[in-house]
Motif scaffolding. Sequence first.
Motif, PDB file in Angstrom:
ATOM      1  N   UNK A 181       0.830  -1.198   0.000  1.00 12.23           N
ATOM      2  CA  UNK A 181       0.000   0.000   0.000  1.00 12.23           C
ATOM      3  C   UNK A 181       0.866   1.250   0.000  1.00 12.23           C
ATOM      4  N   UNK A 182       1.900   1.243   0.803  1.00 16.59           N
ATOM      5  CA  UNK A 182       2.743   2.431   0.847  1.00 16.59           C
ATOM      6  C   UNK A 182       3.527   2.578  -0.457  1.00 16.59           C
ATOM      7  N   UNK A 183       3.831   1.481  -1.095  1.00 17.12           N
ATOM      8  CA  UNK A 183       4.544   1.550  -2.367  1.00 17.12           C
ATOM      9  C   UNK A 183       3.653   2.066  -3.488  1.00 17.12           C
ATOM     10  N   UNK A 184       2.364   1.878  -3.325  1.00 11.29           N
ATOM     11  CA  UNK A 184       1.454   2.170  -4.436  1.00 11.29           C
ATOM     12  C   UNK A 184       0.817   3.554  -4.355  1.00 11.29           C
ATOM     13  N   UNK A 185       1.086   4.294  -3.321  1.00 12.19           N
ATOM     14  CA  UNK A 185       0.512   5.636  -3.182  1.00 12.19           C
ATOM     15  C   UNK A 185      -1.016   5.621  -3.209  1.00 12.19           C
ATOM     16  N   UNK A 186      -1.601   4.806  -2.359  1.00 13.85           N
ATOM     17  CA  UNK A 186      -3.049   4.843  -2.198  1.00 13.85           C
ATOM     18  C   UNK A 186      -3.343   5.121  -0.730  1.00 13.85           C
ATOM     19  N   UNK A 187      -4.581   5.434  -0.452  1.00  8.30           N
ATOM     20  CA  UNK A 187      -4.909   5.891   0.900  1.00  8.30           C
ATOM     21  C   UNK A 187      -4.952   4.739   1.891  1.00  8.30           C
ATOM     22  N   UNK A 188      -5.096   5.145   3.127  1.00  3.69           N
ATOM     23  CA  UNK A 188      -5.147   4.182   4.209  1.00  3.69           C
ATOM     24  C   UNK A 188      -6.389   3.313   4.113  1.00  3.69           C
ATOM     25  N   UNK A 189      -7.397   3.877   3.512  1.00  7.08           N
ATOM     26  CA  UNK A 189      -8.650   3.147   3.363  1.00  7.08           C
ATOM     27  C   UNK A 189      -8.424   1.839   2.611  1.00  7.08           C
ATOM     28  N   UNK A 190      -7.616   1.920   1.581  1.00  2.00           N
ATOM     29  CA  UNK A 190      -7.331   0.731   0.784  1.00  2.00           C
ATOM     30  C   UNK A 190      -6.694  -0.349   1.654  1.00  2.00           C
ATOM     31  N   UNK A 191      -5.792   0.089   2.501  1.00  4.49           N
ATOM     32  CA  UNK A 191      -5.116  -0.881   3.372  1.00  4.49           C
ATOM     33  C   UNK A 191      -6.116  -1.582   4.286  1.00  4.49           C
ATOM     34  N   UNK A 192      -7.036  -0.777   4.851  1.00  3.54           N
ATOM     35  CA  UNK A 192      -8.031  -1.365   5.739  1.00  3.54           C
ATOM     36  C   UNK A 192      -8.874  -2.407   5.028  1.00  3.54           C
ATOM     37  N   UNK A 193      -9.373  -2.018   3.859  1.00  3.40           N
ATOM     38  CA  UNK A 193     -10.208  -2.953   3.101  1.00  3.40           C
ATOM     39  C   UNK A 193      -9.400  -4.196   2.738  1.00  3.40           C
ATOM     40  N   UNK A 194      -8.156  -3.977   2.396  1.00  5.85           N
ATOM     41  CA  UNK A 194      -7.287  -5.103   2.056  1.00  5.85           C
ATOM     42  C   UNK A 194      -7.216  -6.106   3.186  1.00  5.85           C
ATOM     43  N   UNK A 195      -7.020  -5.598   4.403  1.00  2.00           N
ATOM     44  CA  UNK A 195      -6.942  -6.494   5.556  1.00  2.00           C
ATOM     45  C   UNK A 195      -8.254  -7.227   5.764  1.00  2.00           C
ATOM     46  N   UNK A 196      -9.364  -6.506   5.591  1.00  2.00           N
ATOM     47  CA  UNK A 196     -10.669  -7.156   5.745  1.00  2.00           C
ATOM     48  C   UNK A 196     -10.835  -8.256   4.715  1.00  2.00           C
ATOM     49  N   UNK A 197     -10.413  -7.948   3.495  1.00  2.00           N
ATOM     50  CA  UNK A 197     -10.490  -8.933   2.425  1.00  2.00           C
ATOM     51  C   UNK A 197      -9.728 -10.188   2.798  1.00  2.00           C
ATOM     52  N   UNK A 198      -8.550  -9.986   3.328  1.00  2.00           N
ATOM     53  CA  UNK A 198      -7.722 -11.131   3.691  1.00  2.00           C
ATOM     54  C   UNK A 198      -8.364 -11.933   4.811  1.00  2.00           C
ATOM     55  N   UNK A 199      -8.927 -11.212   5.773  1.00  2.00           N
ATOM     56  CA  UNK A 199      -9.586 -11.921   6.871  1.00  2.00           C
ATOM     57  C   UNK A 199     -10.757 -12.740   6.357  1.00  2.00           C
ATOM     58  N   UNK A 200     -11.528 -12.116   5.471  1.00  2.00           N
ATOM     59  CA  UNK A 200     -12.671 -12.831   4.895  1.00  2.00           C
ATOM     60  C   UNK A 200     -12.198 -14.070   4.158  1.00  2.00           C
TER      61      UNK A 200
END
Length: 318
Positions: free
Chosen positions: A237-256
Motif C-alpha cells: 500500500x505504501x509503495x502504491x501511493x493509495x490511501x489508508x482506506x485501501x489498506x483497511x479494506x485489504x486487511x478485511x479482504x484477507x480476513x474474509x
Amino acid sequence: MDGRSGTTVRRTQESTERETSEFTCPECTAPLQQDETHGETTCIECGLVVTEDEIDRGPEWRCFNAAEKEDRSRVGGPTTKRLHDDGLSTVIDWQNSDAHGNALSSKKRQQMQRLRTWDERFRSKDAQERNLKHALGEVDRMASALGLPEAVRETASVVYRQALDADLLRGRSIEGVASASLYAGARQMGTPRSLSEVTTVSRVEKLRIQRAYSYIAQELGLGVELADPHTYVTRFVSDLDVTHEVEQIGHELLDAGNAQNVHSGKSPVGLAAAAVYAASRLANQRVTQETVAATTDVSMVTIRNRYQELLTAYEIAE
DNA sequence: CATTCGTGAAGACGAAT
DNA sequence: ATTCGATTTCACGAATG
C-alpha cells in the motif's frame, strides 16, 4: 585389493569424475559443456560443437573377471584430481600382518595403530579443507555469474559450512550442495534466483540441485517461513501511493478469505497483491493490475485468479 | 487505445508411492 | 528416487470500457 596377499601398503583408488570444461565458447563466450556420450564439447548457449575427439578419462584398462584382472592390473590405481594428492598417497592397511602375510608382534601392532590414527587424522582434515575450499570457490564463481551481491555469497557459504558440519554431504556431490547452498542463500536474502537460473551456471543437473536443496533445507531447518499476507499489504500500500482506506479494506479482504479457506496452498504474496488490487477497486482508487503486479512481483494472472476469490469470500462474509 | 479476462504450455513445489 | 497433483507464471489473443 585381494586380502590374501596381506600387504600392509596399498594405494587409494578413486573413480575419475566427469569434468566440465573451464573454457568458453569462441562464438558467444558462454561456458562449454562436455557431452561424454557423444564425445563432444558443445556450447551451452549456441550449441556450437567445438571439438569432437575427446580424451577418455576412464582407466586405461578394464577387466571382466578375476583372470583378466590378474593379467591387466598395473601398479596403483588411476590418478584423480578429486584428491589433493591425485590419489597417489600411501594408505596404511588395516590388517595386522606384514607384506608376507605374517602376523605382527604386539609391539608392532601398537605402533601400526598409532600410525593409522595419525594418518587418518591428517588425511581427513586435509580432505575436508580441500572440500570446503573447492565448494566455496564454486559458490563464488556461480554467484558472480548470476550477479548476486556479497551478502548472498556469505549466507550461501554459511549454509554450506552448516551442511558440512552436520555431515549432510554423504552421497551428494560437492557441486550439487554448493549450488543448493547458493540457491538457499539467494532465497534467504530476498533476492531469489530460480532453480533454472542457478542450473545454467552450475555444473550439476537441476534435479540434483533440487534434491540437495530440499534435503539440506529440511535437515538444517532453514525453512523459508511463509509470511503472513498482512505484512505484505502494509508495504504494498505504501509503495502504491493509495490511501489508508485501501489498506483497511485489504486487511478485511484477507480476513474474509482466511475465514473461507481461500488461503490454503496459495502463495502469501499473491494473496496480498490480490487483496490490495481488489481493495483499490472497492475504494474507487483504481490501480491497474499491471502496476500492482510490477510493484509486488506477482504476475497479473495470479492477481486475477486470486482477487475474484477474495471478493466472493468478502461478499459471503458480509 | 488501454485495460482486463481467459487459455494452454511450462516451471516449481509438496506429497505420495 | 521418481511420479503426480495443485499452483503459479508466461505469452498470446479476445473482450470490454
